[in-house]
Motif scaffolding. Structure first.
Motif, PDB file in Angstrom:
ATOM      1  N   ALA A 165     -64.130  55.503  48.805  1.00 27.87           N
ATOM      2  CA  ALA A 165     -63.870  56.915  49.091  1.00 27.87           C
ATOM      3  C   ALA A 165     -62.582  57.366  48.401  1.00 27.87           C
ATOM      4  N   PHE A 166     -61.547  56.520  48.436  1.00 26.21           N
ATOM      5  CA  PHE A 166     -60.301  56.877  47.752  1.00 26.21           C
ATOM      6  C   PHE A 166     -60.533  57.017  46.257  1.00 26.21           C
ATOM      7  N   GLY A 167     -61.320  56.122  45.687  1.00 21.65           N
ATOM      8  CA  GLY A 167     -61.631  56.199  44.263  1.00 21.65           C
ATOM      9  C   GLY A 167     -62.296  57.514  43.905  1.00 21.65           C
ATOM     10  N   ALA A 168     -63.200  57.982  44.779  1.00 21.85           N
ATOM     11  CA  ALA A 168     -63.874  59.259  44.529  1.00 21.85           C
ATOM     12  C   ALA A 168     -62.870  60.418  44.549  1.00 21.85           C
ATOM     13  N   ILE A 169     -61.929  60.369  45.470  1.00 17.52           N
ATOM     14  CA  ILE A 169     -60.889  61.407  45.545  1.00 17.52           C
ATOM     15  C   ILE A 169     -59.981  61.319  44.325  1.00 17.52           C
ATOM     16  N   GLU A 170     -59.561  60.117  44.009  1.00 23.23           N
ATOM     17  CA  GLU A 170     -58.641  59.911  42.891  1.00 23.23           C
ATOM     18  C   GLU A 170     -59.246  60.377  41.568  1.00 23.23           C
ATOM     19  N   ARG A 171     -60.517  60.060  41.333  1.00 22.70           N
ATOM     20  CA  ARG A 171     -61.169  60.483  40.082  1.00 22.70           C
ATOM     21  C   ARG A 171     -61.158  61.993  39.924  1.00 22.70           C
ATOM     22  N   ARG A 172     -61.209  62.703  41.028  1.00 19.17           N
ATOM     23  CA  ARG A 172     -61.217  64.166  40.955  1.00 19.17           C
ATOM     24  C   ARG A 172     -59.825  64.753  40.761  1.00 19.17           C
ATOM     25  N   PHE A 173     -58.793  64.002  41.153  1.00 19.42           N
ATOM     26  CA  PHE A 173     -57.435  64.540  41.048  1.00 19.42           C
ATOM     27  C   PHE A 173     -56.641  63.973  39.875  1.00 19.42           C
ATOM     28  N   ILE A 174     -57.019  62.808  39.370  1.00 23.45           N
ATOM     29  CA  ILE A 174     -56.170  62.139  38.377  1.00 23.45           C
ATOM     30  C   ILE A 174     -55.909  63.005  37.154  1.00 23.45           C
ATOM     31  N   TRP A 175     -56.912  63.762  36.705  1.00 23.12           N
ATOM     32  CA  TRP A 175     -56.700  64.582  35.514  1.00 23.12           C
ATOM     33  C   TRP A 175     -55.842  65.808  35.821  1.00 23.12           C
ATOM     34  N   GLN A 176     -55.907  66.304  37.043  1.00 23.87           N
ATOM     35  CA  GLN A 176     -54.995  67.381  37.438  1.00 23.87           C
ATOM     36  C   GLN A 176     -53.566  66.867  37.438  1.00 23.87           C
ATOM     37  N   ALA A 177     -53.378  65.662  37.991  1.00 19.36           N
ATOM     38  CA  ALA A 177     -52.040  65.068  38.036  1.00 19.36           C
ATOM     39  C   ALA A 177     -51.530  64.799  36.627  1.00 19.36           C
ATOM     40  N   ARG A 178     -52.369  64.240  35.777  1.00 14.01           N
ATOM     41  CA  ARG A 178     -51.948  63.950  34.397  1.00 14.01           C
ATOM     42  C   ARG A 178     -51.592  65.233  33.650  1.00 14.01           C
ATOM     43  N   ALA A 179     -52.424  66.257  33.773  1.00 12.95           N
ATOM     44  CA  ALA A 179     -52.134  67.529  33.109  1.00 12.95           C
ATOM     45  C   ALA A 179     -50.833  68.125  33.637  1.00 12.95           C
TER      46      ALA A 179
END
Length: 158
Positions: free
Chosen positions: A45-59
């Protein structure tokens, strides 16, 4: 001077998205995952959340870095990095470097491999480590934001 206003606004907006995401993950998502509110496989479940936010965080981290560099260059603020009264500028750069390393190098190339191995062998330990790391990152982030805002308005510990 309008370019500096836009750079500062983009800088603050990106910090809000970045640190707000860390706060949301640390204080809302991870506790919900710990309680099993999002299913029995907390790490999945954390992986699913992280995949959706990681690119927002990187940008956001890229925008923060570029806008911060631009403002420092345009306003010729380089000497502040040698002045103890402006230690909060060093703290901002240090926090940015930490997150840049974690998001672009540590997570995809180092943590991914080691964390998944730990998660497969000892999921409770892996989840506890993940949550603790987020609390540390959130604490450093909030402390840096507080120091930067207070310092930019004249507050000094020196």
């Amino acid at each position: 001077m309008n370019d500096i206003i836009v750079a500062r606004a983009l800088h603050v907006l990106a910090v809000v998205v970045w640190i707000g995401g860390v706060s949301m993950a640390t204080t809302v998502a991870l506790p919900a995952l710990r309680r099993g509110d999002l299913g029995p496989d907390r790490l999945k479940a954390f992986g699913a959340i992280e995949r959706r936010f990681i690119w927002q965080a990187r940008a956001s981290v890229i925008i923060v870095g570029l806008s911060g560099l631009y403002m420092t260059w345009q306003l010729d603020l380089w000497d502040r990095f040698r002045m103890p009264a402006f230690w909060w500028m060093d703290a901002m750069v240090g926090l940015w470097l930490l997150f840049t390393f974690v998001l672009f190098i540590g997570e995809p190339f180092i943590l991914q491999r080691h964390f998944h191995r730990l998660a497969a062998e000892r999921p409770d330990v892996a989840f506890a480590w993940l949550h603790r790391a987020h609390w540390i990152l959130l604490g450093l982030s909030l402390g840096t934001v507080f120091a930067a805002v207070a310092g930019s308005h004249g507050w000094s510990i020196f």
